[in-house]
Motif scaffolding. Sequence first.
Motif, PDB file in Angstrom:
ATOM      1  N   ILE A 215     -24.845 -60.693 -55.607  1.00  0.00           N
ATOM      2  CA  ILE A 215     -25.386 -60.513 -54.252  1.00  0.00           C
ATOM      3  C   ILE A 215     -26.840 -60.073 -54.327  1.00  0.00           C
ATOM      4  N   ILE A 216     -27.116 -59.102 -55.181  1.00  0.00           N
ATOM      5  CA  ILE A 216     -28.497 -58.632 -55.333  1.00  0.00           C
ATOM      6  C   ILE A 216     -29.397 -59.780 -55.782  1.00  0.00           C
ATOM      7  N   GLN A 217     -28.924 -60.532 -56.753  1.00  0.00           N
ATOM      8  CA  GLN A 217     -29.739 -61.647 -57.252  1.00  0.00           C
ATOM      9  C   GLN A 217     -30.061 -62.622 -56.120  1.00  0.00           C
ATOM     10  N   ALA A 218     -29.065 -62.896 -55.292  1.00  0.00           N
ATOM     11  CA  ALA A 218     -29.276 -63.823 -54.174  1.00  0.00           C
ATOM     12  C   ALA A 218     -30.298 -63.258 -53.182  1.00  0.00           C
ATOM     13  N   ILE A 219     -30.215 -61.962 -52.905  1.00  0.00           N
ATOM     14  CA  ILE A 219     -31.169 -61.330 -51.979  1.00  0.00           C
ATOM     15  C   ILE A 219     -32.587 -61.408 -52.544  1.00  0.00           C
ATOM     16  N   VAL A 220     -32.723 -61.071 -53.832  1.00  0.00           N
ATOM     17  CA  VAL A 220     -34.056 -61.088 -54.458  1.00  0.00           C
ATOM     18  C   VAL A 220     -34.626 -62.501 -54.428  1.00  0.00           C
ATOM     19  N   ASP A 221     -33.823 -63.482 -54.807  1.00  0.00           N
ATOM     20  CA  ASP A 221     -34.308 -64.865 -54.862  1.00  0.00           C
ATOM     21  C   ASP A 221     -34.742 -65.343 -53.483  1.00  0.00           C
ATOM     22  N   LEU A 222     -33.928 -65.043 -52.487  1.00  0.00           N
ATOM     23  CA  LEU A 222     -34.241 -65.487 -51.130  1.00  0.00           C
ATOM     24  C   LEU A 222     -35.521 -64.833 -50.616  1.00  0.00           C
ATOM     25  N   ALA A 223     -35.628 -63.521 -50.836  1.00  0.00           N
ATOM     26  CA  ALA A 223     -36.812 -62.801 -50.357  1.00  0.00           C
ATOM     27  C   ALA A 223     -38.061 -63.330 -51.035  1.00  0.00           C
ATOM     28  N   LYS A 224     -37.978 -63.531 -52.323  1.00  0.00           N
ATOM     29  CA  LYS A 224     -39.158 -64.007 -53.054  1.00  0.00           C
ATOM     30  C   LYS A 224     -39.533 -65.432 -52.646  1.00  0.00           C
ATOM     31  N   ALA A 225     -38.519 -66.248 -52.401  1.00  0.00           N
ATOM     32  CA  ALA A 225     -38.792 -67.618 -51.948  1.00  0.00           C
ATOM     33  C   ALA A 225     -39.469 -67.595 -50.580  1.00  0.00           C
ATOM     34  N   SER A 226     -39.222 -66.525 -49.805  1.00  0.00           N
ATOM     35  CA  SER A 226     -39.855 -66.396 -48.487  1.00  0.00           C
ATOM     36  C   SER A 226     -41.175 -65.635 -48.577  1.00  0.00           C
ATOM     37  N   GLY A 227     -41.632 -65.356 -49.793  1.00  0.00           N
ATOM     38  CA  GLY A 227     -42.933 -64.720 -49.980  1.00  0.00           C
ATOM     39  C   GLY A 227     -42.939 -63.218 -49.787  1.00  0.00           C
ATOM     40  N   MET A 228     -41.785 -62.598 -49.898  1.00  0.00           N
ATOM     41  CA  MET A 228     -41.723 -61.148 -49.698  1.00  0.00           C
ATOM     42  C   MET A 228     -41.587 -60.406 -51.021  1.00  0.00           C
ATOM     43  N   GLN A 229     -42.038 -59.164 -50.991  1.00  0.00           N
ATOM     44  CA  GLN A 229     -41.823 -58.261 -52.108  1.00  0.00           C
ATOM     45  C   GLN A 229     -40.445 -57.624 -51.951  1.00  0.00           C
ATOM     46  N   VAL A 230     -39.890 -57.186 -53.065  1.00  0.00           N
ATOM     47  CA  VAL A 230     -38.562 -56.571 -53.011  1.00  0.00           C
ATOM     48  C   VAL A 230     -38.569 -55.208 -53.703  1.00  0.00           C
ATOM     49  N   THR A 231     -38.080 -54.204 -52.991  1.00  0.00           N
ATOM     50  CA  THR A 231     -37.882 -52.877 -53.584  1.00  0.00           C
ATOM     51  C   THR A 231     -36.389 -52.576 -53.550  1.00  0.00           C
ATOM     52  N   ALA A 232     -35.880 -51.989 -54.634  1.00  0.00           N
ATOM     53  CA  ALA A 232     -34.484 -51.541 -54.630  1.00  0.00           C
ATOM     54  C   ALA A 232     -34.464 -50.031 -54.443  1.00  0.00           C
ATOM     55  N   GLU A 233     -33.639 -49.559 -53.517  1.00  0.00           N
ATOM     56  CA  GLU A 233     -33.525 -48.131 -53.206  1.00  0.00           C
ATOM     57  C   GLU A 233     -32.302 -47.530 -53.885  1.00  0.00           C
ATOM     58  N   GLY A 234     -32.352 -46.244 -54.144  1.00  0.00           N
ATOM     59  CA  GLY A 234     -31.160 -45.534 -54.616  1.00  0.00           C
ATOM     60  C   GLY A 234     -30.760 -45.869 -56.043  1.00  0.00           C
ATOM     61  N   VAL A 235     -31.767 -46.124 -56.900  1.00  0.00           N
ATOM     62  CA  VAL A 235     -31.483 -46.427 -58.310  1.00  0.00           C
ATOM     63  C   VAL A 235     -31.117 -45.126 -59.023  1.00  0.00           C
ATOM     64  N   GLU A 236     -29.897 -45.051 -59.506  1.00  0.00           N
ATOM     65  CA  GLU A 236     -29.416 -43.794 -60.098  1.00  0.00           C
ATOM     66  C   GLU A 236     -29.074 -43.897 -61.575  1.00  0.00           C
ATOM     67  N   THR A 237     -28.840 -45.108 -62.090  1.00  0.00           N
ATOM     68  CA  THR A 237     -28.450 -45.231 -63.503  1.00  0.00           C
ATOM     69  C   THR A 237     -29.383 -46.207 -64.231  1.00  0.00           C
ATOM     70  N   SER A 238     -29.450 -46.057 -65.558  1.00  0.00           N
ATOM     71  CA  SER A 238     -30.325 -46.958 -66.317  1.00  0.00           C
ATOM     72  C   SER A 238     -29.753 -48.370 -66.348  1.00  0.00           C
ATOM     73  N   GLU A 239     -28.430 -48.503 -66.190  1.00  0.00           N
ATOM     74  CA  GLU A 239     -27.832 -49.846 -66.089  1.00  0.00           C
ATOM     75  C   GLU A 239     -28.342 -50.539 -64.828  1.00  0.00           C
ATOM     76  N   GLN A 240     -28.359 -49.799 -63.740  1.00  0.00           N
ATOM     77  CA  GLN A 240     -28.876 -50.372 -62.493  1.00  0.00           C
ATOM     78  C   GLN A 240     -30.336 -50.761 -62.669  1.00  0.00           C
ATOM     79  N   ARG A 241     -31.110 -49.873 -63.289  1.00  0.00           N
ATOM     80  CA  ARG A 241     -32.529 -50.162 -63.460  1.00  0.00           C
ATOM     81  C   ARG A 241     -32.732 -51.449 -64.253  1.00  0.00           C
ATOM     82  N   SER A 242     -32.024 -51.600 -65.388  1.00  0.00           N
ATOM     83  CA  SER A 242     -32.312 -52.796 -66.184  1.00  0.00           C
ATOM     84  C   SER A 242     -31.841 -54.051 -65.475  1.00  0.00           C
ATOM     85  N   PHE A 243     -30.725 -53.959 -64.740  1.00  0.00           N
ATOM     86  CA  PHE A 243     -30.329 -55.149 -63.980  1.00  0.00           C
ATOM     87  C   PHE A 243     -31.382 -55.509 -62.938  1.00  0.00           C
ATOM     88  N   LEU A 244     -31.873 -54.522 -62.206  1.00  0.00           N
ATOM     89  CA  LEU A 244     -32.831 -54.779 -61.123  1.00  0.00           C
ATOM     90  C   LEU A 244     -34.158 -55.304 -61.657  1.00  0.00           C
TER      91      LEU A 244
END
Length: 288
Positions: A215-244
């Motif tokens: 789901i996150i990947q789809a959101i990022v791809d769509l936003a970027k295709a629409s010319g938007m920047q993407v920020t992820a909120e609430g990053v709490e673990t290093s696993e989340q960070r590396s995925f994002l």
Amino acid sequence: EAKAAGRGRYVFFAEHMDDSIRHRLDVERDLRAALAAGDEMRVLYQPLYSAQAGKITGAEALVRWHHPQKGLMAPSTFIPVAESTGLIEPLGEWVLEQACEAAVTLPLDSISVNVSAVQLRNTKFAERVFEILDLTGLEPSRLELEITETSFIESAATCQPNLDLLRKSGIRIALDDFGTGYSSFSHLCHFDIDRIKIDQSFVNAIDVREGGSAIIQAIVDLAKASGMQVTAEGVETSEQRSFLQKAGCNSLQGYLLSRPVPLEQLTGMLVRSKGIRIADAVEISDLE
Ligand code: C2E
Ligand code: MG
Ligand code: MG
Ligand code: MG
């Protein structure tokens, strides 16, 4: 017996309602006094980090209320009261002024400030923002206003003139808590938005829910295709960070990287980070 139980329940319910109304009135009265006195509110700043380089690129202003009796109050306890009483306007403008004033002296690309739908509906809102920029001397391009999806849904027509004026001046608009409102994706096409902030509920789902990362990947791809920047909120673990990072987010925000901190602490973090110029560092370290 049933009658007694019923009456008991009724009394409990009535008392409970009474409490919540009293609480609301208390908050309203105290908030009015706090805004007049001007020394109970504080603004904390949570840094935003570039996803790839891990440098601080911006910060989000988050208001706190140090209530003389109740202690530290989170925004969720008083922002709704401020919104329903109109007090969000003076409060929001105060936060904006503090944040702009702080940003002028800091080596940040931009400062982010939350804006309520109530503020955005006021036809004078954009004008007030321009006055605050003039007063503080902050470049419009260094200000980012965070708006939630409810602003668009409930009052798209009344908010639109403000949004147009703001964007024309160079101020950027971010869609906050992306994914928590309904019909989120349709907003990406219908409004001029510079950035989306993926809500922390999606970030949490990376670890726990099957398909959460898709789901996150789809959101990022769509936003970027629409010319938007993407920020992820609430990053709490290093696993989340590396995925994002791999997913292609532009910036990350969350307790793993930093909690919201007072201005002096943010300044110290910027001084210690490599991006700062020596001349600025000397000036700023005097403030610590
Ligand atoms: P928001 O704009 O979505 O801000 C992010 C919230 O998530 C902040 O809560 C922040 O402290 C918290 N947070 C950040 N990183 C993490 C993390 O890793 N884990 C968890 N669990 N939480 C994290 P806060 O400061 O309590 O603010 C809550 C909401 O109140 C904000 O959500 C925003 O909608 C509103 N708010 C705060 N300040 C203002 C303001 O000045 N004006 C207006 N209109 N709303 C504000
Ligand atoms: Mg926000
Ligand atoms: Mg948010
Ligand atoms: Mg939120």
